[in-house]
Each structure stands twice: as C-alpha cells, then as structure tokens.
Design a protein around this motif. Sequence first.
Motif, PDB file in Angstrom:
ATOM      1  N   LEU A 186      54.484  32.120 -77.933  1.00  0.00           N
ATOM      2  CA  LEU A 186      53.784  33.185 -78.659  1.00  0.00           C
ATOM      3  C   LEU A 186      52.608  33.680 -77.832  1.00  0.00           C
ATOM      4  O   LEU A 186      52.117  32.981 -76.958  1.00  0.00           O
ATOM      5  CB  LEU A 186      53.261  32.634 -79.987  1.00  0.00           C
TER       6      LEU A 186
ATOM      7  N   TYR B 105      47.031  22.693 -93.717  1.00  0.00           N
ATOM      8  CA  TYR B 105      48.267  23.185 -93.112  1.00  0.00           C
ATOM      9  C   TYR B 105      48.456  24.666 -93.429  1.00  0.00           C
ATOM     10  O   TYR B 105      48.714  25.476 -92.550  1.00  0.00           O
ATOM     11  CB  TYR B 105      49.435  22.360 -93.638  1.00  0.00           C
TER      12      TYR B 105
ATOM     13  N   MET C  73      59.324  23.352 -93.698  1.00  0.00           N
ATOM     14  CA  MET C  73      58.085  24.127 -93.654  1.00  0.00           C
ATOM     15  C   MET C  73      57.779  24.553 -92.222  1.00  0.00           C
ATOM     16  O   MET C  73      57.320  25.655 -91.966  1.00  0.00           O
ATOM     17  CB  MET C  73      56.975  23.217 -94.182  1.00  0.00           C
ATOM     18  N   ILE C  74      58.035  23.645 -91.279  1.00  0.00           N
ATOM     19  CA  ILE C  74      57.722  23.938 -89.882  1.00  0.00           C
ATOM     20  C   ILE C  74      58.675  24.995 -89.342  1.00  0.00           C
ATOM     21  O   ILE C  74      58.268  25.912 -88.630  1.00  0.00           O
ATOM     22  CB  ILE C  74      57.786  22.639 -89.053  1.00  0.00           C
TER      23      ILE C  74
ATOM     24  N   THR D  84      57.500  28.325 -90.636  1.00  0.00           N
ATOM     25  CA  THR D  84      56.273  28.801 -90.005  1.00  0.00           C
ATOM     26  C   THR D  84      56.545  29.303 -88.592  1.00  0.00           C
ATOM     27  O   THR D  84      56.078  30.380 -88.205  1.00  0.00           O
ATOM     28  CB  THR D  84      55.247  27.666 -89.952  1.00  0.00           C
ATOM     29  N   LEU D  85      57.334  28.527 -87.846  1.00  0.00           N
ATOM     30  CA  LEU D  85      57.627  28.945 -86.473  1.00  0.00           C
ATOM     31  C   LEU D  85      58.355  30.291 -86.463  1.00  0.00           C
ATOM     32  O   LEU D  85      58.022  31.184 -85.695  1.00  0.00           O
ATOM     33  CB  LEU D  85      58.480  27.885 -85.775  1.00  0.00           C
TER      34      LEU D  85
ATOM     35  N   TYR E  16      55.982  33.077 -87.206  1.00  0.00           N
ATOM     36  CA  TYR E  16      55.174  33.447 -86.045  1.00  0.00           C
ATOM     37  C   TYR E  16      55.961  34.325 -85.087  1.00  0.00           C
ATOM     38  O   TYR E  16      55.463  35.312 -84.565  1.00  0.00           O
ATOM     39  CB  TYR E  16      54.732  32.191 -85.288  1.00  0.00           C
ATOM     40  N   HIS E  17      57.222  33.935 -84.868  1.00  0.00           N
ATOM     41  CA  HIS E  17      57.984  34.639 -83.845  1.00  0.00           C
ATOM     42  C   HIS E  17      58.527  35.964 -84.324  1.00  0.00           C
ATOM     43  O   HIS E  17      58.804  36.843 -83.523  1.00  0.00           O
ATOM     44  CB  HIS E  17      59.141  33.750 -83.354  1.00  0.00           C
TER      45      HIS E  17
ATOM     46  N   THR F  61      60.872  30.307-104.368  1.00  0.00           N
ATOM     47  CA  THR F  61      59.771  30.511-105.297  1.00  0.00           C
ATOM     48  C   THR F  61      58.518  29.789-104.816  1.00  0.00           C
ATOM     49  O   THR F  61      57.424  30.365-104.808  1.00  0.00           O
ATOM     50  CB  THR F  61      60.165  29.974-106.684  1.00  0.00           C
ATOM     51  N   SER F  62      58.679  28.522-104.386  1.00  0.00           N
ATOM     52  CA  SER F  62      57.459  27.793-104.031  1.00  0.00           C
ATOM     53  C   SER F  62      56.877  28.316-102.730  1.00  0.00           C
ATOM     54  O   SER F  62      55.658  28.341-102.573  1.00  0.00           O
ATOM     55  CB  SER F  62      57.706  26.287-103.972  1.00  0.00           C
TER      56      SER F  62
ATOM     57  N   TYR G 101      55.046  31.274-103.672  1.00  0.00           N
ATOM     58  CA  TYR G 101      53.851  30.865-104.414  1.00  0.00           C
ATOM     59  C   TYR G 101      52.758  30.413-103.445  1.00  0.00           C
ATOM     60  O   TYR G 101      51.590  30.784-103.579  1.00  0.00           O
ATOM     61  CB  TYR G 101      54.182  29.731-105.390  1.00  0.00           C
ATOM     62  N   LEU G 102      53.163  29.611-102.446  1.00  0.00           N
ATOM     63  CA  LEU G 102      52.174  29.098-101.494  1.00  0.00           C
ATOM     64  C   LEU G 102      51.643  30.195-100.586  1.00  0.00           C
ATOM     65  O   LEU G 102      50.633  30.008 -99.917  1.00  0.00           O
ATOM     66  CB  LEU G 102      52.800  28.005-100.629  1.00  0.00           C
ATOM     67  N   GLY G 103      52.342  31.338-100.566  1.00  0.00           N
ATOM     68  CA  GLY G 103      51.869  32.435 -99.738  1.00  0.00           C
ATOM     69  C   GLY G 103      52.325  32.323 -98.298  1.00  0.00           C
ATOM     70  O   GLY G 103      51.879  33.093 -97.453  1.00  0.00           O
ATOM     71  N   ILE G 104      53.205  31.359 -98.005  1.00  0.00           N
ATOM     72  CA  ILE G 104      53.712  31.261 -96.635  1.00  0.00           C
ATOM     73  C   ILE G 104      54.620  32.452 -96.360  1.00  0.00           C
ATOM     74  O   ILE G 104      54.595  33.039 -95.294  1.00  0.00           O
ATOM     75  CB  ILE G 104      54.485  29.940 -96.454  1.00  0.00           C
TER      76      ILE G 104
END
Lengths: 335, 525
Positions: A32, A289, B364-365, B368-369, B372-373, B454-455, B458-461
């Motif tokens: 990135l 996190y 989750m990881i 997220t990755l 980002y990409h 949903t979660s 909810y978490l906004g990720i």
Amino acid sequence: MYMFKYVTKRLSLMLFTFAIIFTMCFVLIKLLPIPTNALPGQDPEIVMKTLEGRGWITNIQEGENGVWTYDRVPIMIQYGTYIKRIVTEGDFGIVTTYGEYLNMNIWEVFVNHLPPTVLINIYSSLIGVPIGLGLGIIAALKKNKWQDQVINIFIILLISVPSIVLALLIQYLFCFKLGWFPLTMSTSNEYFTMRVFRSMLPAVFALCLGSIAGYARYTRAELSEVLTGEFMLLARTKGLTKRQAIYHHAMRNSMVVIFPSILSEFISVLSGSLIIEKIFGINGVGGLYLNSITFQDYDFFMLLSGFYTLVSLTAGIVIDISYGFIDPRIRMGAK
Amino acid sequence: MDENMRNIPKEKLRFATKRDLYHDSRFETKPVSYFQGAFNRFCKNKGAVVGGIVISILVLFAILAPLFTPFQPKYYDMVYSYVTPKNSLFVESGIDFWDGCKEKNTSRVGYLKDLALAQETGREVIKHGEYEIAADGSYVYRYDTYYGVGFGKYKIISPEEYKDIQRYQNETGIQVLYPIVKASERPTLEKNKYDANIYYEVEKLDAATIKPKLNSKGEIVPNYWEYAAGEETSVIAEYNSLRIEGENGFKKDGDQHYYVYGRRVDGGIEVRAEYYEYYIYQHNEVIKDGITKPSFLFGTTQTGKDIFACLAYGARFSFLFATTVAICNFVIGVIWGSISGYFGGKIDLFMERFSEILGSVPSMIVITLLKYHMGTSSQALVLFIAFFATGWIGMAGRTRMQFYRFKNQEYVLAARTLGARDSRIMFKHIFPNGLGTIVTSFALVIPSMIYSETSLSYLGIINLEAGNMTSVGTLIAAGQQSIMANAAYVALFPCAFLVLLMLSFNLFGNGLRDAFNPSLRGTED
C-alpha cells in the motif's frame, strides 16, 4: 515421549502457519502507499525522518514547495528490519497516524488496553462455565422431561438471538430503563474498584449469555450420549447408585470433550469480542483494532493482526493437544 | 397337542400346491426416494416447518416491500427526525398504539407550547386533548410526533414557490402558509430566533425558555404581523390566497386589516409553512416521488430516514448478497473438496494445507486488507471478495469428508471396473450421495453470512450506506444511538428482523439436517 513428539509437531506446524500468515499480511500492507502526510501540528521533516528511521523509506529529499521525495526500501529488506527489531528489542514500532496515541510505543499502548478485554472475558467465563455446565447436566439427567424442554428452549433462544441484539437489549433494559449500571464502561484504570467493576457488568452479562448457551448445549449432548453407554449399565449392575455412576463415570467421560473447549475459550478470551466492546464502549483491544483500521496505522494493524491470528491458532491446537493429556486412550495423530 | 395332530382326519389333509407357498409378498406401498423421504421427515418437524414459513415471509418482505413503499434508503428529511411509528389502521380506529404518538412528560410551559400549536393548526398535537398532571407537577400526555413538528423553522422560499403554494392552496383549500410574526417581535436568542412555532405573545423575548404570555382568561394571544389595507410596505409579499382571518381581513379601529403571510428577504420570501401540509405539497406537487403524506410505518431515524424502507432494502441486499456468496462458495467448495477428497494422497495433502492456512487467517484481517487495497471500489464488492476468499473452505471440507466416506464403497469400485471416468464417478455416483449433508450446510451458511455482514457494518468496518444502499447493521448502529434519545423503536425493528431470521434459519437448518441424516437426529454438533 510420544506426546512430546506430537506436541512439538503440532506446535511447529502452528508456527509455520503463523509465519506464513504474518508474512503475507506484512507484504500486503507494504504494497500500500506509505502514509507520509503530516498530521496537523506535525513537522513533515520529522515524519519523513521517522519513516526513514523505521527502515521503510530511504533517500529522502525535500523538493520545491515542500514536496518530499523518497525511495521505497524493498519489502523483504523492510521485513528483515521489522523482524529484527521485534526479536532483538521487542520493538513493534511507534504510532504514526492514530492521533490519540501519536508517537507512543505500539507495544505499550497495546499492553495498556489488554486488561479490560481480558478481565471482561474472564469474568464472563467465571459466570458462564458453571451455569452452562450445570444447565447442561440438569438437561441431560432429566432428558425429555419438562426441565429439559425449558432448558432447551432457553438454549435455542440464546444461541439464535445474535449477540448484537442481546447486548443492546441488556443495555436498554438494565442501563437505560432501570439505570442499574452506567451505559458504557468507565475508562478508569483502576480495574478492581467497585465502580469500574459495576460498569463492566452489563458487558459481562452480554458475553456470558452466549457462552452459557454454548456450554449447556454441548454438555447436554455429550452427557446424554455418555449416559446411554454400556459401561453405565455395567456400573449400575455392579451395584453403584445412580449418583455414584453419574459422578464417577458419566461426568468424567463427558468432560473429556467438554474440558478442552473450556480451555480453548480461556485462551480466546484474550481476543475478546469486537461487538460487545463497541456497544459498551470498552477501552480494550477491540477498539484499538477498529481505530487502527480507520486511521490506517499499518504498524499497529500488523501487531494486532498478528495477535489475533496467534490467539486463534493457539486456541485451535490447545483443543487437540489437551485431548491427549486428559484421556490417555486418545492418541492424537497416531497411525 | 400331540394327540390332536395324530388324530387329524385323513380327508382334511391335501397336497400343497406350488401356488400356496408364499415366500415373499409384493410391496403394496410406493417406493420412497431419498429426497422424498427427507421431505416427509422434514414436514413432521413442526419447528422446522414454522422456521421455513417465517423465512419465506421474511424473503417476501425483502422482495415486495421495496416495491410497495415510495420511500427509499437515500430519502431523508431532517425535520421529521425520530418520528414514531405510525400505522394508519391504528390511527383510524383510534387506538392509542402505533399511532405516531409518544408519551411526553413535560413542564407546563412545554404543554402550553403544544397547546398553542394545536389551537392554531387545529391538529391533535396532544392526542384527544387529554393530559394528566403528575405528582411532581409535570404534564403527561400522548404527543403526536408528526403534528408536533408544527412549523419547524422560518422557511425562505423562492417567489415562484411562494406563488405556486398559493395556487395549490386555492385549488385544494388547504392552508399551508400561516401569518408570520414581525421580526422585531420574535425571540432574540439564536436558538429561538428562527422557531416558527412561536406565533404568540411571549413574556420575555430574550429568555432562554420562551414562555407564552397569557391573557386574563388564561388563553394564548396570537401576535401576528398585521397591516391596514392599502398600507402595504415593500417588505410584505403579495398574498392572494386562503387567509385564516377570513377573506376580507378583520376590522380594527374601523379599518380593514390583514395579516402578513410572507416577508421579502434576501434570497426569497420568508414564510411560516405548516410542515405537515408543506411536506404533502412538496412531495405531491414538486418532487412527485410517490410519497403522498408523511406517515412512517416503522418511524424514522435521527437523520429522518424511513426505517421501513431502509430495513426492506437492507434485507433485500442481505438476502441477495448472502445467497450469491453462498452459491459461489458452494460451487468452488464442492469442486475443491471433491478433487481433494477423491484423489487423496499428495494432492489432498497439499490442498488441505493450503485451505488450512487460508482458513486460519481471521476473517477480520482479510476484510481489512481487502478494504485497504480496494479503497476506491464499492464496499459490497470488498465484502463479497472477503466472504468468498475464506467462505468456501468450510464447504470444501464437508465435501471432502463425504468423498472420503463413499469413495471406497463397492458401487464406486463397480463403476470404475465398468470403465467410468473419474469425473463421472465423482459427480454422478459419489456427489449425489453426499448432497444431503452439503445442502444442509448451505442452508446454515446463509444466516451466518447475513450475521457477519450485519456485524461488520455495525462495527463500521464496512460502510454499505452509499447511494441508495443500506444495511441492517447500519440501522442497528443508528438504533444504538437512539436508545439515548429514548427512541428505542429505531433499534427494535432491525433487531426483530435479525432475531426472527436467525431463529427461523436455525430451526429450519436443524430440521433439514435431521431430515437428510436421520441417524444424526438429536445429536448436536
């Protein structure tokens, strides 16, 4: 000797998996663009110098009108520096974009946020395990009677109702309507005072309801299977009372399966629950996190994802290994 | 017995013919195929059938509701924020429930303000006009959140719109615009300055809480801006439409007087428009988006979004999304699992290691990755790829198990001896046998996918609230904030949806599993 071999084999496999995942994460993160923008109040030169010092970029130069140019260090060299720092100095880097903890040591920030997460999960296990096991045992002993039916309905409800809804319900009822607890957890560092403990309780309840249902269902299934076993008939035939037979034979045998899952849950308490932490505003690892994602603080993200991966991998092999220790009849991985 | 046997008369004995020997009798019943049997077993499980019915109702809701509601997730109206659920059936039958009202507990001043609004517009701001005085002196009554908005703030509209509203008023006979108060007689503090609900004389213009000044009879005194006929100034906008004082104004000191309905200001004309009617005018005459009147079946959120529409669109997205991902996972998982399970050996070992490593990356990881990409592309795509990247592994594992179970059975050996190709054995002979288990896990994967989606939102990720899209998780997050604002219904509907969905899918999935694998009945894994 056999167990030792088995454990080493499993452990090295786990470490291998972990190394692959960690490396993959690192490479993907380093592909990135590097966040070189200075936050308000930050000197761009210091930002660039910090990044150079961390070994991410090299050959920095200030061009005209404050635009900085730099060369990227090859990713594998970056990785080498990164691992070297971790191994020799225990240094995971410093916070670069996460405003609240700017320029602090990532590891220290992380360690400071561990206690609330761990405490809440430990409390929830302390409540959840005995109640869950108890309910499961009652249900199995009274199978197909009304006690079993009631417990079964309770289990199905608790398992089906998602933890978001359960937690919101608890927050609404106990914190908002009745006002027994504060809406969110107190941010104080004195975790063992009554005030902080009280503010933790709603989160603990929300967490333990799910695990109660899980344990009860598991115990009920296991125990009722063991109770129909032929050795139980033998135990009764040789003159043991029902109580003795259940205590000494049925319970012990069902524990072979139940105990490892308790053990693995105690390991995964470390990672906590993101949802519960967000709903009750717990200042724990989960919040860190989520914030590291929004702020795109990559070093922070690396540490936390490594942590989460390690916890989930460990919890997985603990189950396998503990089977072998608890019940000598089970020889894991034997031919 | 022996005596009897010995004394059987000879004539009673005869030779048995071949025909009398029945070794076996034909089955009179019809053969039941595996799937038919499974279906019969499924129908016997009442919980599973109820679960199936609830699921179909929820799916129907997700398909049909977006077609029938004029509201959309992108719609919002900040004035109608936190209005309570309103069902016209309940309103018409006069039941104090689901009628767009809420219990209000306020001081006497608050009550007087609502009363004043009710008197001016003739609406039931206070339901039935009834109130109770609590022990601590506060007023308790059912407050209509729709009419209670009243006039909102002073509104500045263009001269064309001003004219058009007058035309609308003349055509329909509905009063939208009401007389305004002279600028110099309005409250002076910033927070009250633009409050168009204050049309009456007040005790103190610069007070933080505006208190109406009552006359000797205890009534509110209107304080409209008035002018004598023929004495208009240039500030007063021309008005040729319905007047609350009567068409010919009113007599005062022998002169004909009129109220002022619009004031010319920079950028347009300042008016007091009753928001309920103004809203109807806006949506029917100007925007023409099919919304006939403000009535929100499930209420609105803090930002004035219609919960019913958001929930319906969110549910539709969830179902579509989960089914698509599940199908993709199913296809890839089945292919991967059957190859790995059928061929075994080195291939299996390699494929297993690969999926094991991929599967142990926390989801989750992965998300997220990917986020980002793929920062610029749509979040739904990110979510899709993330769920797809790790989701097929479970399916592959299950298929692999089934292949291991069947691949060494005699009938497979027979097929192979007869020269069947590997692909034929895999998909014609082995796969159908394992289908029951695989289909069951397919059914159980859908709710877990919806829950993860949903979660995550909810978490906004993952932020699915872009354009005309929304997600149940986003609604729940909005609902959590609204708990503090004592508007728990915002969380109620999405939560109820989620609970119903999870519960019925669990019952349905368990029923399916028992039906396909009768031997597993009662064991829970």
